[in-house]
Design an enzyme around this catalytic site. Structure first.
Site, PDB file in Angstrom:
ATOM      1  N   GLY A 100       0.812  -1.210   0.000  1.00 35.47           N
ATOM      2  CA  GLY A 100       0.000   0.000   0.000  1.00 35.47           C
ATOM      3  C   GLY A 100       0.842   1.255   0.000  1.00 35.47           C
ATOM      4  O   GLY A 100       0.455   2.282  -0.575  1.00 35.47           O
ATOM      5  N   GLN A 176      -2.893   6.832   4.675  1.00 36.66           N
ATOM      6  CA  GLN A 176      -1.824   6.877   3.681  1.00 36.66           C
ATOM      7  C   GLN A 176      -2.092   7.918   2.600  1.00 36.66           C
ATOM      8  O   GLN A 176      -1.157   8.435   1.995  1.00 36.66           O
ATOM      9  CB  GLN A 176      -1.637   5.495   3.047  1.00 36.66           C
ATOM     10  N   GLU A 319      -3.326  -1.878  12.976  1.00 35.65           N
ATOM     11  CA  GLU A 319      -2.461  -2.993  12.604  1.00 35.65           C
ATOM     12  C   GLU A 319      -2.310  -3.993  13.740  1.00 35.65           C
ATOM     13  O   GLU A 319      -1.887  -5.132  13.518  1.00 35.65           O
ATOM     14  CB  GLU A 319      -1.085  -2.481  12.192  1.00 35.65           C
ATOM     15  N   HIS A 346      -7.438  -3.584   3.631  1.00 38.84           N
ATOM     16  CA  HIS A 346      -5.997  -3.854   3.709  1.00 38.84           C
ATOM     17  C   HIS A 346      -5.641  -5.028   2.800  1.00 38.84           C
ATOM     18  O   HIS A 346      -6.342  -5.291   1.822  1.00 38.84           O
ATOM     19  CB  HIS A 346      -5.597  -4.085   5.165  1.00 38.84           C
ATOM     20  N   ARG A 350      -9.578  -7.858   6.605  1.00 34.71           N
ATOM     21  CA  ARG A 350      -9.066  -8.491   7.823  1.00 34.71           C
ATOM     22  C   ARG A 350     -10.164  -8.813   8.827  1.00 34.71           C
ATOM     23  O   ARG A 350     -10.069  -9.801   9.563  1.00 34.71           O
ATOM     24  CB  ARG A 350      -8.004  -7.589   8.470  1.00 34.71           C
ATOM     25  N   ARG A 391      -0.098 -10.054   8.435  1.00 29.07           N
ATOM     26  CA  ARG A 391      -0.654  -9.937   9.787  1.00 29.07           C
ATOM     27  C   ARG A 391      -1.529 -11.138  10.138  1.00 29.07           C
ATOM     28  O   ARG A 391      -1.615 -11.529  11.304  1.00 29.07           O
ATOM     29  CB  ARG A 391      -1.461  -8.649   9.925  1.00 29.07           C
ATOM     30  N   LYS A 416       6.576  -9.726   3.282  1.00 30.64           N
ATOM     31  CA  LYS A 416       6.126  -8.361   3.018  1.00 30.64           C
ATOM     32  C   LYS A 416       6.796  -7.375   3.963  1.00 30.64           C
ATOM     33  O   LYS A 416       7.200  -6.285   3.550  1.00 30.64           O
ATOM     34  CB  LYS A 416       4.607  -8.296   3.167  1.00 30.64           C
TER      35      LYS A 416
END
Length: 437
Positions: A100, A176, A319, A346, A350, A391, A416
C-alpha cells in the site's frame, strides 16, 4: 537481499509452547519509517542515508520503484542505504506488489516526473482501494488513466510538475492518502493546503504525526495546528541521515506470545518516545493484566495468561487488530475491537478473515462493520488461512502456541515486512538461543 517478486507459498507448523517463555527478540526496522525516509530522500535536494532500514518485500519494492523514476538507491550495505536524488523521469513502470505504501505514496511523486508512469501490482493489490489518491491527483490537475477502476492498474500522465494549492479529500479509508500528498507537497509550485472532509475521522492518526515530524526534520514548513487541515509551504527538502526505529507492529505478536503462553518476552531497543502506532500494545497488554518492564535492554512483557476482558477502540492502531484478535480467540473473554472498518481494505478484508478463521478455531465471534467481539474457548486443530496477509500469519502463529496439530497455510507472506519472521518466532518459542537475531 530479499527480492521483490511475490513469494512462493509455504505451509508452516508454528511451534507449540510446552513451557513458559523466556525470550529476547530483535525486530527489524519500521516499515512505515523506512518507506517515508525513502520517499523524502528521493525528493530532497541532496543525498541522504538511511540507517538500519527494513529489508522486506515492501521496502524493496519501494527501492525499485524509486530507481525506475531515476533515483539512485545504493543498498549494498544492509545497515546503511544511500539515496541520491535525481530528475524524476517518466516513461517507466512501477511494480507495487502488495505494498500500500508504494501504490499510494508514489503516484504523487510520479506526478512530478517528465512523462507517464504506469502502476500495477499483485492480483490481491488490484482489489485494494486507491480511489482517494487517484481522485486527489485529478483534483490537482494531474491526468490519471485508470479505466474507471479507481484501483490498479493505472497510469499517471505526468508533465513535469504539479501546481498544488487548496485540496479537499476524504481520507476516512486510509491515512496513507494524507501521508502521500504531504510528502510530495513541498515540490508542488504552490505547496498544499489539504483538508480532510469525510464523515468519519482519518484512521491511524499516529502515522500522520510521523510524516509531519519527518517532513519537518527534512526542512519542510508544515502547519497542522488546525484539526483535519495540513498546510505545506513550497520549498526544498534537505538530504539527511534517517535512523530507523524497530518496527513495533512486527513486535506485537511476540509480546502477545508472552500473554498466550505465559513467561517473559523482551523486544530489544524499544524507543522511549515514538510516533509509531504499535507503541500502544504496551498499555493494552497492561489493561489485560500483564506487566511491562524496561529491562534486559528493551521492553519486557511479563504475561498473564488469564487475561482480563477488554473493549478497544483501535482506530489509531489498527495494525494490532490481528494479533489481539488471535489472543482474544484463545483466552477467556469476551473482548471486542471497534473503530477498524478501514482494515477491510488492507491486504485482505481483515475483519472478515479473522471472523472466519477464529470461528473455525472454535471461538465465539460477532462481526461488526468496524470490528469484532470475540470469546475464546478450547481451540481445535485446523489450518489457519492467511489470505496472502502477513498480519494474518502473525495471528496464526499466536494461535499455534496453544493449539496442537495446527498449521498456517502460508508463512511466506510475512516477507512483506519481515522475511525472517518464522525463523525468529521459532527461536523465541523453542528457546534456540535467545531469539535475538
Amino acid at each position: 537481499m530479499t527480492g521483490t517478486a511475490a513469494p512462493k507459498q509455504r505451509r508452516w507448523t508454528p511451534p507449540y509452547a510446552t513451557d513458559r517463555l523466556d525470550a529476547v527478540v530483535r525486530v527489524p526496522g519500521s516499515k512505515s519509517m523506512t518507506a517515508r525516509a525513502l520517499v523524502l530522500s528521493a525528493l530532497a535536494e541532496g543525498p541522504s542515508t538511511i540507517r538500519r532500514p527494513l529489508h522486506s518485500r515492501d521496502t524493496l519494492l519501494m527501492v525499485e520503484a524509486l530507481r525506475s523514476l531515476g533515483v539512485t538507491v545504493d543498498t549494498a550495505d544492509p545497515e546503511l542505504w544511500r539515496v541520491e536524488p535525481g530528475p524524476l523521469r517518466g516513461g517507466t513502470d512501477v511494480d507495487c506488489g502488495l505494498a500500500g505504501t508504494v501504490m499510494r505514496f508514489l503516484p504523487p511523486v510520479a506526478a512530478l516526473a517528465d512523462g507517464p508512469v504506469a502502476f500495477d501490482g499483485d492480483p490481491h493489490a488490484r482489489k485494494r482501494p486507491n480511489d482517494g489518491v487517484i481522485w486527489a491527483l485529478r483534483d490537482l490537475g494531474v491526468k490519471v488513466d485508470d479505466g474507471d477502476r479507481a484501483a490498479l492498474p493505472f497510469t499517471v500522465k505526468a508533465k513535469g510538475g504539479v501546481t498544488g494549492g487548496g485540496l479537499e479529500v476524504d481520507a476516512s479509508k486510509t491515512s496513507q492518502l494524507i501521508s502521500a500528498l504531504l510528502m510530495a507537497a513541498p515540490r508542488f509550485k504552490r505547496g498544499l493546503d489539504l483538508r480532510h472532509v469525510g464523515d468519519r475521522p482519518v484512521p491511524s492518526r499516529p502515522y500522520l504525526d510521523m510524516v509531519v515530524q519527518m517532513l519537518r526534520q527534512a526542512g519542510a514548513e508544515v502547519d497542522d495546528s488546525e484539526e483535519d487541515r495540513w498546510r505545506v509551504e513550497p520549498g526544498s527538502l534537505r538530504g539527511r541521515e534517517w535512523v530507523i526505529e524497530p518496527d513495533l507492529q512486527n513486535a506485537a505478536p511476540f509480546l502477545c506470545a508472552a500473554v498466550a503462553a505465559g513467561g517473559r518476552v523482551t523486544v530489544l531497543d524499544w524507543p522511549t518516545e515514538t510516533t509509531q502506532a504499535g507503541d500502544r500494545i504496551r498499555e493494552i497488554l497492561v489493561e489485560m493484566g500483564s506487566r511491562v518492564e524496561w529491562a534486559r535492554g528493551g521492553l519486557t512483557i511479563v504475561g498473564a495468561p488469564a487475561v482480563l476482558p477488554v473493549h478497544l477502540d483501535l482506530a489509531d492502531a489498527s495494525e494490532l487488530t490481528p494479533s489481539l484478535a488471535a489472543l482474544f480467540g484463545i483466552n477467556r473473554g469476551p473482548s471486542s475491537i471497534h473503530g477498524v472498518a478501514h482494515i477491510r481494505g488492507h491486504e485482505t478484508d481483515r475483519i472478515a478473515a479473522l471472523a472466519k478463521e477464529l470461528t473455525k478455531l472454535g471461538a465465539d465471534v460477532v462481526e461488526y462493520d468496524d470490528g469484532l467481539k470475540i470469546g475464546g474457548h478450547a481451540t481445535r486443530p485446523m489450518t489457519w488461512e492467511t489470505y496472502a496477509d502477513h498480519r494474518m500469519a502473525h495471528a496464526g502463529a499466536i494461535v499455534g502456541l496453544v493449539t496442537p496439530d495446527f498449521e498456517v497455510s502460508d508463512v511466506a507472506c510475512t516477507s512483506k515486512t519481515w522475511p525472517e519472521f518464522a525463523a525468529v518466532w521459532e527461536q523465541a518459542i523453542l528457546g534456540r538461543g535467545n531469539g535475538a537475531v
